[in-house]
Write a protein that holds these residues in place. Structure first.
Motif, short mmCIF file in Angstrom:
data_model
loop_
_atom_site.label_atom_id
_atom_site.label_comp_id
_atom_site.label_asym_id
_atom_site.label_seq_id
_atom_site.Cartn_x
_atom_site.Cartn_y
_atom_site.Cartn_z
N UNK A 99 0.94 -1.17 0.02
CA UNK A 99 -0.07 0.12 0.01
C UNK A 99 0.75 1.32 0.03
N UNK A 100 0.29 2.42 -0.28
CA UNK A 100 0.82 3.52 -0.51
C UNK A 100 1.18 4.03 1.08
N UNK A 101 1.88 5.18 1.43
CA UNK A 101 2.51 5.59 2.60
C UNK A 101 2.77 4.56 3.55
N UNK A 102 3.21 3.50 3.07
CA UNK A 102 3.97 2.41 3.99
C UNK A 102 2.85 1.81 4.69
N UNK A 103 1.71 1.63 3.94
CA UNK A 103 0.33 0.79 4.28
C UNK A 103 -0.46 1.38 5.61
N UNK A 104 -0.09 2.91 5.75
CA UNK A 104 -0.89 3.52 6.81
C UNK A 104 -2.19 3.56 6.32
N UNK A 105 -3.31 2.94 7.31
CA UNK A 105 -4.51 3.19 7.09
C UNK A 105 -5.10 2.06 5.97
N UNK A 106 -4.11 1.08 5.75
CA UNK A 106 -4.55 0.05 4.72
C UNK A 106 -4.52 -1.49 5.26
N UNK A 107 -4.75 -2.25 4.45
CA UNK A 107 -4.46 -3.67 4.90
C UNK A 107 -2.84 -3.85 4.66
N UNK A 108 -2.37 -4.26 5.64
CA UNK A 108 -0.85 -4.44 6.13
C UNK A 108 -0.24 -5.43 5.53
N UNK A 109 0.19 -5.07 4.18
CA UNK A 109 0.91 -6.22 3.32
C UNK A 109 2.33 -5.66 3.22
N UNK A 110 3.09 -6.40 3.78
CA UNK A 110 4.47 -5.97 3.76
C UNK A 110 5.54 -7.28 3.63
N UNK A 111 6.96 -6.88 3.51
CA UNK A 111 7.99 -8.03 3.45
C UNK A 111 9.47 -7.05 3.78
N UNK A 112 10.21 -7.56 4.38
CA UNK A 112 11.66 -7.04 4.56
C UNK A 112 12.51 -7.79 3.88
N UNK A 113 13.81 -7.26 3.70
CA UNK A 113 14.78 -7.98 3.13
C UNK A 113 15.98 -7.31 3.79
N UNK A 114 17.16 -8.45 3.89
CA UNK A 114 18.35 -7.98 4.30
C UNK A 114 19.56 -8.29 3.24
N UNK A 115 19.07 -8.86 1.99
CA UNK A 115 19.88 -9.20 1.09
C UNK A 115 19.25 -8.87 -0.31
N UNK A 116 20.09 -8.92 -1.54
CA UNK A 116 19.48 -8.83 -2.76
C UNK A 116 18.27 -9.90 -2.94
N UNK A 117 17.51 -9.43 -3.98
CA UNK A 117 16.42 -10.50 -4.27
C UNK A 117 16.40 -10.59 -6.05
N UNK A 118 16.90 -11.50 -6.60
CA UNK A 118 17.09 -11.34 -8.08
C UNK A 118 15.62 -11.49 -8.55
N UNK A 119 14.46 -11.98 -8.12
CA UNK A 119 13.21 -12.28 -8.70
C UNK A 119 12.19 -12.58 -7.63
N UNK A 120 11.53 -11.44 -7.58
CA UNK A 120 10.53 -11.64 -6.43
C UNK A 120 8.98 -12.38 -6.86
N UNK A 121 9.36 -12.97 -7.89
CA UNK A 121 8.20 -13.87 -8.43
C UNK A 121 8.07 -14.99 -7.42
N UNK A 122 8.79 -15.28 -6.61
CA UNK A 122 8.66 -16.35 -5.77
C UNK A 122 8.63 -15.85 -4.25
N UNK A 123 8.07 -14.70 -4.17
CA UNK A 123 8.18 -14.13 -2.86
C UNK A 123 6.59 -13.67 -2.58
#
Length: 138
Positions: A43-67
Motif C-alpha cells: 500500500x501507499x504511505x507504507x500501508x498506513x490505514x490500509x491492509x498491512x501487506x509488507x515484507x523486509x529484506x536484508x539481501x538482494x532478491x533477483x526475482x520477487x516472483x517467488x516471494x
C-alpha cells in the motif's frame, strides 16, 4: 517449592525477560521498518490505514516472483509480491535499487540510506512494477 528452587526462579526470570526484550526484531509490519532492513509495502504511505501487506529484506532478491507478502501478524498471505510494491523504506547503511524486471534489468529507482518513498508512482520504477531488489552493501 524448596527455597533454593524459588531463589533460582527469582534470579533466572528477570534475566530471561531482559534477554528476550533485547533480541533483535526480525520484521516490521504496521509501516515500521527496523534498522538493517529494506521494507517493501503493498500500500501507499507504507500501508498506513490500509491492509498491512509488507515484507523486509536484508539481501538482494533477483526475482520477487517467488516471494509472498506477510500480514501484520507475520503470517504468510499467499499473495505474490512481483509487480505489487507501492512504497518502500531503506534502513540499511547503503543505497538500494528496485528494478522493474528480474535480475536487475529494466527501469529502476534507487533509495539512499535511511530514505523511503511512500508512493513509487512518481519514480522511474513506478507503482506495482518492482521485480528485483539490489542492496549495494558489499
Amino acid at each position: 517449592m524448596r527455597l533454593s528452587s524459588l531463589m533460582a526462579t527469582l534470579v533466572i526470570a528477570p534475566v530471561a525477560a531482559v534477554l528476550l526484550a533485547s533480541a533483535p526484531a526480525e520484521a516490521s509490519p504496521r509501516s515500521a521498518c527496523f534498522h538493517g532492513r529494506v521494507c517493501l509495502y503493498a500500500g501507499s504511505d507504507f500501508n498506513r490505514g490500509q491492509v498491512d501487506l509488507w515484507r523486509d529484506f536484508v539481501r538482494d532478491d533477483v526475482n520477487m516472483a517467488d516471494d509472498t507478502w506477510l500480514r501484520w501478524d507475520y503470517t504468510d498471505s499467499s499473495l505474490g509480491m512481483n509487480n505489487d510494491t507501492t512504497s518502500a523504506r531503506n534502513r540499511v547503511g547503503c543505497p538500494v535499487t528496485l528494478w522493474q524486471n528480474p535480475y536487475f534489468t529494466g527501469a529502476h529507482s534507487t533509495l539512499g540510506p535511511g530514505t523511503g518513498d511512500g508512493l513509487l508512482t512518481n519514480n522511474p520504477i513506478g507503482d506495482n512494477r518492482a521485480s528485483s531488489l539490489d542492496i549495494w552493501c558489499r
